[in-house]
Design an enzyme around this catalytic site. Structure first.
Site, mmCIF file in Angstrom:
data_model
loop_
_atom_site.group_PDB
_atom_site.id
_atom_site.type_symbol
_atom_site.label_atom_id
_atom_site.label_comp_id
_atom_site.label_asym_id
_atom_site.label_seq_id
_atom_site.Cartn_x
_atom_site.Cartn_y
_atom_site.Cartn_z
ATOM 1 N N PRO A 4 31.092 -14.920 -5.487
ATOM 2 C CG PRO A 4 29.855 -13.230 -4.466
ATOM 3 C CD PRO A 4 29.888 -14.706 -4.673
ATOM 4 C CD GLU A 25 24.473 -11.952 2.598
ATOM 5 O OE1 GLU A 25 25.691 -11.733 2.617
ATOM 6 O OE2 GLU A 25 23.672 -11.303 1.902
ATOM 7 N NE ARG A 66 31.068 -17.230 -28.536
ATOM 8 C CZ ARG A 66 32.256 -17.016 -29.096
ATOM 9 N NH1 ARG A 66 33.347 -17.397 -28.473
ATOM 10 N NH2 ARG A 66 32.347 -16.426 -30.267
ATOM 11 C CG ASP A 74 35.834 -14.518 -30.816
ATOM 12 O OD1 ASP A 74 35.546 -13.950 -31.878
ATOM 13 O OD2 ASP A 74 35.044 -15.192 -30.152
HETATM 14 C C1 9D3 Z 1 25.495 -8.022 -0.596
HETATM 15 C C2 9D3 Z 1 25.791 -9.387 -0.195
HETATM 16 N N1 9D3 Z 1 27.227 -9.546 0.104
HETATM 17 C C3 9D3 Z 1 27.422 -9.312 1.544
HETATM 18 C C4 9D3 Z 1 28.764 -8.827 1.835
HETATM 19 C C5 9D3 Z 1 27.736 -10.864 -0.280
HETATM 20 C C6 9D3 Z 1 27.168 -11.435 -1.515
HETATM 21 C C7 9D3 Z 1 26.468 -12.628 -1.477
HETATM 22 C C8 9D3 Z 1 25.942 -13.167 -2.636
HETATM 23 C C9 9D3 Z 1 27.333 -10.812 -2.738
HETATM 24 C C10 9D3 Z 1 26.791 -11.352 -3.908
HETATM 25 C C11 9D3 Z 1 26.075 -12.528 -3.837
HETATM 26 C C12 9D3 Z 1 25.497 -13.115 -5.069
HETATM 27 N N2 9D3 Z 1 26.488 -13.244 -6.122
HETATM 28 C C13 9D3 Z 1 26.787 -14.422 -6.679
HETATM 29 O O1 9D3 Z 1 26.201 -15.414 -6.315
HETATM 30 C C14 9D3 Z 1 27.827 -14.477 -7.666
HETATM 31 C C15 9D3 Z 1 28.660 -13.453 -8.253
HETATM 32 C C16 9D3 Z 1 28.713 -12.045 -8.041
HETATM 33 O O2 9D3 Z 1 27.974 -11.429 -7.272
HETATM 34 N N3 9D3 Z 1 29.650 -11.336 -8.733
HETATM 35 C C17 9D3 Z 1 30.496 -11.920 -9.632
HETATM 36 N N4 9D3 Z 1 30.486 -13.217 -9.851
HETATM 37 C C18 9D3 Z 1 29.564 -13.966 -9.160
HETATM 38 S S1 9D3 Z 1 29.411 -15.613 -9.288
HETATM 39 C C19 9D3 Z 1 28.184 -15.706 -8.196
#
Ligand code: 9D3
Length: 263
Positions: free
Chosen positions: A89, A116, A154, A169
């Site tokens: 994220p 996490e 793709r 596209d």
């Molecule tokens: C609720 C957990 N959060 C605490 C503040 C942090 C968190 C850790 C791990 C939020 C999401 C995740 C898991 N997400 C991914 O591994 C992830 C992801 C995403 O959640 N949204 C958009 N792209 C991606 S790429 C990997």
């Protein structure tokens, strides 16, 4: 192209690769996809892959050593240098320009987190870049990695049929797609636009371009910069705004401005 996915759920990735465009790219030898489980590289009876965070707080953090051993095995499986991407994220949001860049790599390694996250020292030592797929919360990186695999597969030469041709596209030319219609011509939900039955290919192409411009301007103003549009497109967009659809989308007084976007 070769893609290796490091995940606590490697079967998930194998399932994604079994059908559709990705499956076909595999059958045609354009893409090989391999799943790796860091648990297979964890020590001890419990095969731990995570532990509690220093400093306290909720959740678990993925350990350095199982991931490092797993990544070492991944690198040793093929001599070609690999681009290592951590799905996170905190990453830069994926877009089609990045997809094109990744699709040109000989080898891609996608690292998926659960819990996490991953110990920061592993990321600094082993990861080339972090990528997100958007501003929403997933439970792990697997679905995000599957998105990258699909988008990259793709674009491999020969992966698409003519009918699926990537060139037209959305996003490849920076505009949203035009609306589509099929039989029947007369339906209680309404008619098919007359122009599409005219047989006049130039008129049809012009109408579709106008629809693409109008929809992009209305729905995704972030994708369109009227000032830098070619004069012909600008004229088509003005024509769309003055059309019944454009007028309906733009209740009085707001002419020239797209409506506020949600969010
Ligand atoms: C609720 C957990 N959060 C605490 C503040 C942090 C968190 C850790 C791990 C939020 C999401 C995740 C898991 N997400 C991914 O591994 C992830 C992801 C995403 O959640 N949204 C958009 N792209 C991606 S790429 C990997």
């Amino acid at each position: 192209m070769r893609i290796d996915v490091v995940s606590l759920f490697p079967d998930f990735i194998a399932q994604c690769a079994a059908f559709g465009v990705v499956g076909r790219a595999g059958e045609r030898g354009l893409l090989s996809l391999h799943g790796w489980n860091p648990r297979d590289h964890a020590e001890g009876n419990y095969r731990r892959v995570d532990d509690r965070p220093f400093g306290g707080g909720p959740g678990m953090v993925m350990l350095i050593d199982p991931l490092r051993a797993c990544l070492r095995a991944v690198r040793e499986a093929d001599p070609a240098p690999a681009r290592v991407v951590y799905m996170s994220p905190q990453g830069r949001p994926l877009d089609q320009a990045k997809v094109r860049e990744l699709a040109a790599c000989e080898r891609l390694v996608l690292l998926c987190g659960r819990y996490e996250g991953v110990d920061e020292r592993l990321l600094q030592a082993e990861v080339d870049e972090e990528l997100s797929i958007g501003d929403y919360v997933l439970s792990g990186g697997e679905l995000a990695a599957a998105v990258v695999v699909d988008a990259v597969a793709r674009l491999q030469d020969g992966a698409l049929n003519d009918a699926e041709s990537a060139v037209q596209d959305s996003f490849e030319d920076g505009l949203l797609d035009c609306p589509h219609y099929t039989r029947p011509v007369d339906h209680e939900l309404g008619p098919v636009p007359e122009v599409l039955m005219s047989g006049n290919h130039a008129r049809i192409a012009r109408w579709r371009r106008m629809q693409s411009l109008g929809r992009t301007w209305l729905r995704r103003p972030d994708l369109i910069d009227e000032a830098t549009l070619p004069a012909a497109d600008r004229a088509l967009l003005e024509e769309w705004k003055a059309s019944p659809e454009g007028v309906q989308a733009l209740p009085d007084g707001r002419a020239g401005e797209p409506p506020e976007q949600a969010g």
